[in-house]
Motif scaffolding. Sequence first.
Motif, mmCIF file in Angstrom:
data_model
loop_
_atom_site.group_PDB
_atom_site.id
_atom_site.type_symbol
_atom_site.label_atom_id
_atom_site.label_comp_id
_atom_site.label_asym_id
_atom_site.label_seq_id
_atom_site.Cartn_x
_atom_site.Cartn_y
_atom_site.Cartn_z
ATOM 1 N N ASP A 111 0.858 -1.182 0.000
ATOM 2 C CA ASP A 111 0.000 0.000 0.000
ATOM 3 C C ASP A 111 0.895 1.232 0.000
ATOM 4 O O ASP A 111 1.710 1.417 0.920
ATOM 5 N N LEU A 112 0.759 2.055 -1.026
ATOM 6 C CA LEU A 112 1.672 3.189 -1.197
ATOM 7 C C LEU A 112 1.610 4.141 -0.014
ATOM 8 O O LEU A 112 2.645 4.629 0.462
ATOM 9 N N SER A 113 0.416 4.395 0.502
ATOM 10 C CA SER A 113 0.281 5.316 1.632
ATOM 11 C C SER A 113 0.962 4.753 2.879
ATOM 12 O O SER A 113 1.691 5.472 3.590
ATOM 13 N N THR A 114 0.757 3.455 3.136
ATOM 14 C CA THR A 114 1.413 2.826 4.284
ATOM 15 C C THR A 114 2.928 2.801 4.088
ATOM 16 O O THR A 114 3.702 2.982 5.048
ATOM 17 N N GLN A 115 3.373 2.571 2.860
ATOM 18 C CA GLN A 115 4.801 2.567 2.552
ATOM 19 C C GLN A 115 5.403 3.948 2.837
ATOM 20 O O GLN A 115 6.498 4.054 3.423
ATOM 21 N N GLU A 116 4.701 4.985 2.452
ATOM 22 C CA GLU A 116 5.201 6.341 2.675
ATOM 23 C C GLU A 116 5.269 6.662 4.168
ATOM 24 O O GLU A 116 6.265 7.208 4.657
ATOM 25 N N ASN A 117 4.212 6.295 4.902
ATOM 26 C CA ASN A 117 4.211 6.548 6.343
ATOM 27 C C ASN A 117 5.292 5.727 7.047
ATOM 28 O O ASN A 117 5.940 6.193 7.987
ATOM 29 N N GLY A 118 5.477 4.485 6.582
ATOM 30 C CA GLY A 118 6.494 3.630 7.169
ATOM 31 C C GLY A 118 7.891 4.182 6.953
ATOM 32 O O GLY A 118 8.737 4.150 7.867
ATOM 33 N N ALA B 222 2.614 -5.749 8.087
ATOM 34 C CA ALA B 222 1.850 -6.846 7.484
ATOM 35 C C ALA B 222 0.444 -6.862 8.040
ATOM 36 O O ALA B 222 0.182 -6.422 9.175
ATOM 37 N N ASP B 223 -0.493 -7.371 7.266
ATOM 38 C CA ASP B 223 -1.862 -7.579 7.709
ATOM 39 C C ASP B 223 -1.864 -8.833 8.586
ATOM 40 O O ASP B 223 -1.552 -9.932 8.100
ATOM 41 N N PRO B 224 -2.204 -8.736 9.865
ATOM 42 C CA PRO B 224 -2.132 -9.912 10.747
ATOM 43 C C PRO B 224 -3.114 -11.013 10.370
ATOM 44 O O PRO B 224 -2.915 -12.173 10.759
ATOM 45 N N ASN B 225 -4.159 -10.674 9.655
ATOM 46 C CA ASN B 225 -5.158 -11.676 9.293
ATOM 47 C C ASN B 225 -4.765 -12.484 8.053
ATOM 48 O O ASN B 225 -5.129 -13.650 7.929
ATOM 49 N N LEU C 236 2.081 -4.923 3.648
ATOM 50 C CA LEU C 236 1.542 -3.607 3.300
ATOM 51 C C LEU C 236 2.641 -2.570 3.087
ATOM 52 O O LEU C 236 2.453 -1.612 2.338
ATOM 53 N N ALA C 237 3.760 -2.767 3.751
ATOM 54 C CA ALA C 237 4.895 -1.852 3.600
ATOM 55 C C ALA C 237 6.174 -2.601 3.936
ATOM 56 O O ALA C 237 6.190 -3.458 4.826
ATOM 57 N N MET C 238 7.225 -2.277 3.206
ATOM 58 C CA MET C 238 8.536 -2.873 3.456
ATOM 59 C C MET C 238 9.590 -1.818 3.155
ATOM 60 O O MET C 238 9.746 -1.397 2.004
ATOM 61 N N VAL C 239 10.275 -1.379 4.211
ATOM 62 C CA VAL C 239 11.233 -0.281 4.066
ATOM 63 C C VAL C 239 12.563 -0.678 4.691
ATOM 64 O O VAL C 239 12.600 -1.223 5.794
#
Length: 324
Positions: free
Chosen positions: A219-226, A247-250, A255-258
Motif C-alpha cells: 500500500d503506497l500510503s502505508t509505505q510512505e508513512n512507514g 503486514a496484515d495480521p489476518n 503492506l509496507a517494506m522499508v
Amino acid sequence: MSAERTARRQALRRQALLAAWLLASAGLLGRAVKVQMFEADVWRAQAVDQQREASAIPAARGTIYDRNGVPLAMSREQYRIELDSDQLPNRDSVRTILTEVLGLSEREARIRTDPERDWAVVPGRYEPSVRTLLQGLPGVYLYRELQRDYPYRALSAGVLGTVIDGAGAGGIEGAFEGVLAGRPGSSIVAKDVNQRPIPGQVFEVRPPVAGGDVHLTLDLSTQENGQFALQEAIDDTGARGGDLIVADPNTGEILAMVSIHEGSSNSLSAINRPVEPGSTIKPFTVAALLQTGRARLTDMVDVGNGVWTHNGRTLRDVHTDSSV
C-alpha cells in the motif's frame, strides 16, 4: 611472294582474334547462364542481405501496481527526433515546430535546420503527442524508445528493483522478469550502398507483445508513512539504519517494506539480511501456543532455574527465576 605472305598472316590474325572473341563470348554466356539459372537464389539472398537489415522492436514491460491500482513502475513511450536537411520542404515551418512545440531555442533550431548539415539529431526525448504533429513531415524522422519510469522511486526502490539492459535486476523487476518482460517484435531496415540505414525506411515484420502486469499487496500510503517513521526513528536514535515491515495480521499480506541504511533506501535488508531475532520472536511463539490451545495466559511455566537439556543440548537463560 612477300605480299601473299603478308595477306596470309593478316588472315591468320583475324581468325585468331575472332576465335578469341568467340571463346570470350562463350565464357561470358556460360557464366551468365550459371549465375541466372543455377546460382540465382544465392545471389538474390546476398543482395537482400546487403540491402536490408533485421532489427528488434523493443516490447513494453508490464506495469507494477500497488494494492489500490497505483502504478509504481511503468514503461513510458518516448520519441527521438532526427532531421534530414536535404528533405526539409520548409525550414522556417520546421524551425517554428522545433521552438514552439519541442522547446528548442531559436539558435538551436537554426543549427539543426542548417542546409549545410546533412543530418541532425534533435536533443532530448519527447512524449508521444509530438507524433501527431511531426509524423509524415518530409525530412523529419521519429524513432520510438521505451523508458522505465518509477513515479515513487524514493519510496520503493528496494522493493521494486530496477531494469538494466532491458532485463529486471533485483526486487520485483527481477523476481517477476518472466511475467513483466514482453516479447520483442522485429522489423526490416533498408540500407543504402554504403550499408547505412535509410531514414524512414523501416518495415515492421512482427509487432512486439507487451509484458504482463504485477499487482502487489503493498500500500503506497502505508509505505510512505512507514518510510517517514523509520527515518524519524533513525534520526532520533543516531542509528546507521533500520528495517520496517508492516503486514496484515489476518492474511500475512505485506503492506509496507522499508529498509534504510547509510541514508539509502535502495537495499532490501529487511528480508535478505540475516538477523538474530532474540526476544523479538517470543510474542510470535506465545501467540502460536495460545492460538492452538496449547497454553493459556494463566499458565505457569517451570524454567528449571534457566537450564534446559534437550537431545543432548543444554540451553541456558540469563535469568534463573523458577517460573515465568
